[in-house]
Design a protein around this motif. Structure first.
Motif, PDB file in Angstrom:
ATOM      1  N   VAL A 113       0.817  -1.219   0.000  1.00  0.00           N
ATOM      2  CA  VAL A 113       0.000   0.000   0.000  1.00  0.00           C
ATOM      3  C   VAL A 113       0.848   1.267   0.000  1.00  0.00           C
ATOM      4  CG1 VAL A 113      -2.077  -0.994   1.065  1.00  0.00           C
ATOM      5  CG2 VAL A 113      -0.245  -0.091   2.521  1.00  0.00           C
ATOM      6  N   GLY A 114       2.125   1.127   0.393  1.00  0.00           N
ATOM      7  CA  GLY A 114       3.000   2.303   0.420  1.00  0.00           C
ATOM      8  C   GLY A 114       3.479   2.684   1.815  1.00  0.00           C
ATOM      9  N   LYS A 115       3.543   1.740   2.718  1.00  0.00           N
ATOM     10  CA  LYS A 115       3.976   2.038   4.095  1.00  0.00           C
ATOM     11  C   LYS A 115       5.390   2.589   4.157  1.00  0.00           C
ATOM     12  CE  LYS A 115       3.272  -2.175   5.438  1.00  0.00           C
ATOM     13  NZ  LYS A 115       2.641  -2.625   4.185  1.00  0.00           N
ATOM     14  N   THR A 116       6.319   1.868   3.524  1.00  0.00           N
ATOM     15  CA  THR A 116       7.726   2.259   3.620  1.00  0.00           C
ATOM     16  C   THR A 116       7.949   3.621   2.956  1.00  0.00           C
ATOM     17  OG1 THR A 116       8.282  -0.080   3.593  1.00  0.00           O
ATOM     18  CG2 THR A 116      10.075   1.457   3.200  1.00  0.00           C
ATOM     19  N   THR A 117       7.358   3.786   1.778  1.00  0.00           N
ATOM     20  CA  THR A 117       7.456   5.066   1.069  1.00  0.00           C
ATOM     21  C   THR A 117       6.870   6.204   1.917  1.00  0.00           C
ATOM     22  OG1 THR A 117       7.111   3.814  -0.973  1.00  0.00           O
ATOM     23  CG2 THR A 117       6.879   6.191  -1.123  1.00  0.00           C
ATOM     24  N   THR A 118       5.743   5.924   2.549  1.00  0.00           N
ATOM     25  CA  THR A 118       5.089   6.939   3.374  1.00  0.00           C
ATOM     26  C   THR A 118       5.964   7.325   4.572  1.00  0.00           C
ATOM     27  OG1 THR A 118       2.885   6.214   2.712  1.00  0.00           O
ATOM     28  CG2 THR A 118       3.045   7.400   4.799  1.00  0.00           C
ATOM     29  N   ILE A 119       6.647   6.351   5.150  1.00  0.00           N
ATOM     30  CA  ILE A 119       7.555   6.661   6.256  1.00  0.00           C
ATOM     31  C   ILE A 119       8.651   7.607   5.787  1.00  0.00           C
ATOM     32  CG2 ILE A 119       9.349   5.665   7.749  1.00  0.00           C
ATOM     33  CD1 ILE A 119       7.512   3.326   8.252  1.00  0.00           C
ATOM     34  N   GLY A 120       9.184   7.327   4.590  1.00  0.00           N
ATOM     35  CA  GLY A 120      10.203   8.215   4.030  1.00  0.00           C
ATOM     36  C   GLY A 120       9.685   9.628   3.846  1.00  0.00           C
ATOM     37  N   LYS A 121       8.475   9.732   3.286  1.00  0.00           N
ATOM     38  CA  LYS A 121       7.897  11.059   3.023  1.00  0.00           C
ATOM     39  C   LYS A 121       7.545  11.789   4.319  1.00  0.00           C
ATOM     40  CE  LYS A 121       5.520   9.744  -1.329  1.00  0.00           C
ATOM     41  NZ  LYS A 121       4.172   9.338  -1.799  1.00  0.00           N
ATOM     42  N   LEU A 122       7.020  11.051   5.283  1.00  0.00           N
ATOM     43  CA  LEU A 122       6.706  11.663   6.585  1.00  0.00           C
ATOM     44  C   LEU A 122       7.990  12.153   7.239  1.00  0.00           C
ATOM     45  CD1 LEU A 122       4.184   9.203   8.330  1.00  0.00           C
ATOM     46  CD2 LEU A 122       3.708  11.543   7.581  1.00  0.00           C
ATOM     47  N   GLY A 123       9.017  11.309   7.150  1.00  0.00           N
ATOM     48  CA  GLY A 123      10.323  11.675   7.713  1.00  0.00           C
ATOM     49  C   GLY A 123      10.830  12.962   7.112  1.00  0.00           C
ATOM     50  N   LYS A 124      10.625  13.105   5.814  1.00  0.00           N
ATOM     51  CA  LYS A 124      11.076  14.316   5.118  1.00  0.00           C
ATOM     52  C   LYS A 124      10.354  15.545   5.676  1.00  0.00           C
ATOM     53  CE  LYS A 124      12.759  16.699   1.508  1.00  0.00           C
ATOM     54  NZ  LYS A 124      12.607  16.834   0.055  1.00  0.00           N
ATOM     55  N   ILE A 125       9.046  15.436   5.828  1.00  0.00           N
ATOM     56  CA  ILE A 125       8.268  16.565   6.365  1.00  0.00           C
ATOM     57  C   ILE A 125       8.735  16.908   7.777  1.00  0.00           C
ATOM     58  CG2 ILE A 125       5.967  17.242   7.193  1.00  0.00           C
ATOM     59  CD1 ILE A 125       4.789  15.711   4.800  1.00  0.00           C
ATOM     60  N   LEU A 126       8.923  15.886   8.599  1.00  0.00           N
ATOM     61  CA  LEU A 126       9.295  16.112   9.998  1.00  0.00           C
ATOM     62  C   LEU A 126      10.725  16.628  10.131  1.00  0.00           C
ATOM     63  CD1 LEU A 126       7.625  12.929  11.504  1.00  0.00           C
ATOM     64  CD2 LEU A 126       6.903  15.309  11.874  1.00  0.00           C
ATOM     65  N   SER A 127      11.598  16.193   9.232  1.00  0.00           N
ATOM     66  CA  SER A 127      12.997  16.608   9.365  1.00  0.00           C
ATOM     67  C   SER A 127      13.176  18.079   9.004  1.00  0.00           C
ATOM     68  CB  SER A 127      13.909  15.724   8.512  1.00  0.00           C
ATOM     69  OG  SER A 127      13.627  15.914   7.154  1.00  0.00           O
ATOM     70  N   LYS A 128      12.237  18.614   8.214  1.00  0.00           N
ATOM     71  CA  LYS A 128      12.295  20.040   7.875  1.00  0.00           C
ATOM     72  C   LYS A 128      12.137  20.910   9.119  1.00  0.00           C
ATOM     73  CE  LYS A 128      10.529  19.938   3.171  1.00  0.00           C
ATOM     74  NZ  LYS A 128       9.206  19.885   2.529  1.00  0.00           N
ATOM     75  N   GLU A 129      11.487  20.342  10.130  1.00  0.00           N
ATOM     76  CA  GLU A 129      11.277  21.108  11.367  1.00  0.00           C
ATOM     77  C   GLU A 129      12.350  20.779  12.400  1.00  0.00           C
ATOM     78  OE1 GLU A 129       7.308  19.844  12.139  1.00  0.00           O
ATOM     79  OE2 GLU A 129       6.616  20.691  10.248  1.00  0.00           O
ATOM     80  N   ASN A 130      13.512  20.361  11.920  1.00  0.00           N
ATOM     81  CA  ASN A 130      14.660  20.077  12.782  1.00  0.00           C
ATOM     82  C   ASN A 130      14.429  18.996  13.817  1.00  0.00           C
ATOM     83  OD1 ASN A 130      16.510  21.828  11.617  1.00  0.00           O
ATOM     84  ND2 ASN A 130      15.569  23.578  12.668  1.00  0.00           N
ATOM     85  N   ASN A 131      13.612  18.037  13.508  1.00  0.00           N
ATOM     86  CA  ASN A 131      13.412  16.923  14.427  1.00  0.00           C
ATOM     87  C   ASN A 131      14.456  15.843  14.190  1.00  0.00           C
ATOM     88  OD1 ASN A 131      10.826  17.605  15.808  1.00  0.00           O
ATOM     89  ND2 ASN A 131      10.079  17.684  13.703  1.00  0.00           N
ATOM     90  N   GLN A 132      14.852  15.194  15.276  1.00  0.00           N
ATOM     91  CA  GLN A 132      15.703  14.018  15.164  1.00  0.00           C
ATOM     92  C   GLN A 132      14.804  12.810  14.950  1.00  0.00           C
ATOM     93  OE1 GLN A 132      19.135  14.135  15.242  1.00  0.00           O
ATOM     94  NE2 GLN A 132      18.646  16.335  15.130  1.00  0.00           N
ATOM     95  N   ILE A 133      15.134  12.029  13.927  1.00  0.00           N
ATOM     96  CA  ILE A 133      14.221  10.966  13.528  1.00  0.00           C
ATOM     97  C   ILE A 133      14.910   9.606  13.465  1.00  0.00           C
ATOM     98  CG2 ILE A 133      12.741  10.161  11.629  1.00  0.00           C
ATOM     99  CD1 ILE A 133      12.491  13.229  10.979  1.00  0.00           C
ATOM    100  N   VAL A 134      14.184   8.586  13.971  1.00  0.00           N
ATOM    101  CA  VAL A 134      14.665   7.209  13.850  1.00  0.00           C
ATOM    102  C   VAL A 134      13.609   6.385  13.115  1.00  0.00           C
ATOM    103  CG1 VAL A 134      15.184   5.083  15.130  1.00  0.00           C
ATOM    104  CG2 VAL A 134      16.179   7.252  15.871  1.00  0.00           C
ATOM    105  N   PHE A 135      14.080   5.547  12.189  1.00  0.00           N
ATOM    106  CA  PHE A 135      13.203   4.579  11.527  1.00  0.00           C
ATOM    107  C   PHE A 135      13.509   3.199  12.103  1.00  0.00           C
ATOM    108  CE2 PHE A 135      13.319   7.005   7.156  1.00  0.00           C
ATOM    109  CZ  PHE A 135      12.438   7.955   7.666  1.00  0.00           C
ATOM    110  N   ALA A 136      12.471   2.454  12.404  1.00  0.00           N
ATOM    111  CA  ALA A 136      12.656   1.064  12.825  1.00  0.00           C
ATOM    112  C   ALA A 136      12.200   0.143  11.706  1.00  0.00           C
ATOM    113  CB  ALA A 136      11.857   0.788  14.098  1.00  0.00           C
ATOM    114  N   ALA A 137      13.128  -0.676  11.221  1.00  0.00           N
ATOM    115  CA  ALA A 137      12.802  -1.572  10.109  1.00  0.00           C
ATOM    116  C   ALA A 137      12.195  -2.862  10.662  1.00  0.00           C
ATOM    117  CB  ALA A 137      14.046  -1.867   9.287  1.00  0.00           C
ATOM    118  N   ALA A 138      10.972  -2.748  11.135  1.00  0.00           N
ATOM    119  CA  ALA A 138      10.323  -3.910  11.748  1.00  0.00           C
ATOM    120  C   ALA A 138       9.562  -4.754  10.721  1.00  0.00           C
ATOM    121  CB  ALA A 138       9.398  -3.474  12.878  1.00  0.00           C
TER     122      ALA A 138
END
Ligand code: GDP
Ligand code: GDP
Ligand code: MG
Length: 304
Positions: A113-138
């Motif tokens: 459905v696009g879960k992994t891609t969506t995580i990447g895109k969400l990460g991009k939006i959140l990182s613009k606001e100077n957030n530290q981000i971790v992805f868990a490859a579960a």
């Protein structure tokens, strides 16, 4: 590109299909019962759902629509307003409570459905606001899944916590949350394997991920976003029902709206479940996701 144009180009196929259909149905015809039935039928075919189609038909019937002059405009306005009124209350921001660190976002949905891609895109939006981000490859189910997430993590400067293919997904989630606590991370986004709703072990695995995060933080996961693929049509309804049985869904993200003329499915899902909507996927690239905005969505959809 401004936000409206983004929505408009992403929803192009759906909006063209709607306007073309309405045009053919009302052109120079009197709006009699037969026309009203055809309008209703066309709306159902566009995947907006039986309930929405019925309600819209009733509004059409009560409005004096003049096909000789600006009938098409009137129809578009009615549908646009209906969608906006329905969906405005469903707008929801990505959780941004500064006191919660990390904010744990668990990403659910069936395979592809696009879960992994969506995580990447969400990460991009959140990182613009100077957030530290971790992805868990579960998603340890598919060997390529963590590689795919790793590519995204590099692209946006997130840290990835992964494990060997076939290992326990709950243990990856546990390690990632432990790491995120220790390192004062703002957001932890947990990717999961495609949960075919009828596969009990995958569903149990999902429950286990939820439970194991609670061992570290009893308030986690703070959000469970369900990802739905617009191109799969009515089966999206069934997916929401099945996932709700395991865990309450706190937000929806619908992907691939750019790839279908049946974007109406988002309206059907909203009519049925009234779940908050976080964002829409409008393409494959990193910037092709828009945070949900009912006004831009409804305007773009009805301006074909
Ligand atoms: P997962 O199995 O749920 O993790 O799905 P993936 O993230 O691997 O995505 C499956 C496919 O859908 C990939 O080829 C993505 O590029 C594509 N995809 C994801 N989101 C969108 C979108 O919004 N629009 C389009 N056109 N493709 C998308
Ligand atoms: P189990 O696999 O039946 O033991 O299920 P649990 O729900 O207890 O834990 C799921 C996974 O999370 C385990 O396989 C561990 O890898 C991980 N986990 C759970 N609790 C702990 C813990 O206290 N420490 C560590 N390091 N990992 C844990
Ligand atoms: Mg994936």
């Amino acid at each position: 590109m401004n936000i409206f144009k983004k929505f408009k180009s992403g929803l192009n196929k759906s909006s063209e299909k709607l306007s073309e259909g309405f045009k053919n149905l009302i052109l120079k015809k009197n709006i009699d019962n037969l026309t009203l039935d055809s309008l209703e039928e066309f709306l159902i075919e566009s995947d907006v759902g039986v309930e929405t189609a019925e309600k819209l038909k009733q509004i059409f019937a009560k409005t004096k629509i003049d096909p000789q002059t600006d009938g098409l405009k009137q129809i578009n306005k009615i549908v646009e307003k209906y969608i906006q009124d329905k969906m405005k209350p469903l707008e929801k921001k990505i959780i941004d409570n500064k006191n919660i660190k990390p904010k744990v976002l668990l990403i659910a949905g069936v395979n592809g459905v696009g879960k992994t891609t969506t995580i990447g895109k969400l990460g991009k939006i959140l990182s613009k606001e100077n957030n530290q981000i971790v992805f868990a490859a579960a998603d340890t189910f598919r060997a390529a899944a963590s590689d795919q997430l790793e590519v995204w993590s590099k692209k946006i400067g997130a840290t990835i916590i992964k494990s060997d293919p076939g290992s326990d997904p709950a243990s990856v989630a546990f390690k990632a949350l432990e790491f995120s606590k220790k390192n004062n991370i703002d957001y932890l986004l947990i990717d999961t394997a495609g949960r075919l709703q009828n596969k009990k072990n995958l569903m149990d695995e999902f429950k286990k991920i939820v439970n194991v995060t609670k061992k570290i933080d009893s308030t986690a996961p703070h959000e469970i976003y369900l990802i739905l693929d617009a191109t799969t049509g009515q089966s999206a309804i069934n997916q929401v029902e099945e996932f709700q049985k395991i865990s309450p869904i706190t937000g929806l993200i619908m992907t691939k709206l750019d790839g279908t003329a049946k974007g109406g499915i988002l309206i059907a899902v909203s009519e049925k479940f009234n779940l908050p909507i976080i964002a829409l996927g409008l393409g494959e690239k990193e910037d092709d996701m828009q945070l949900f905005d009912a006004q831009n969505f409804s305007k773009a959809l009805m301006s074909g």
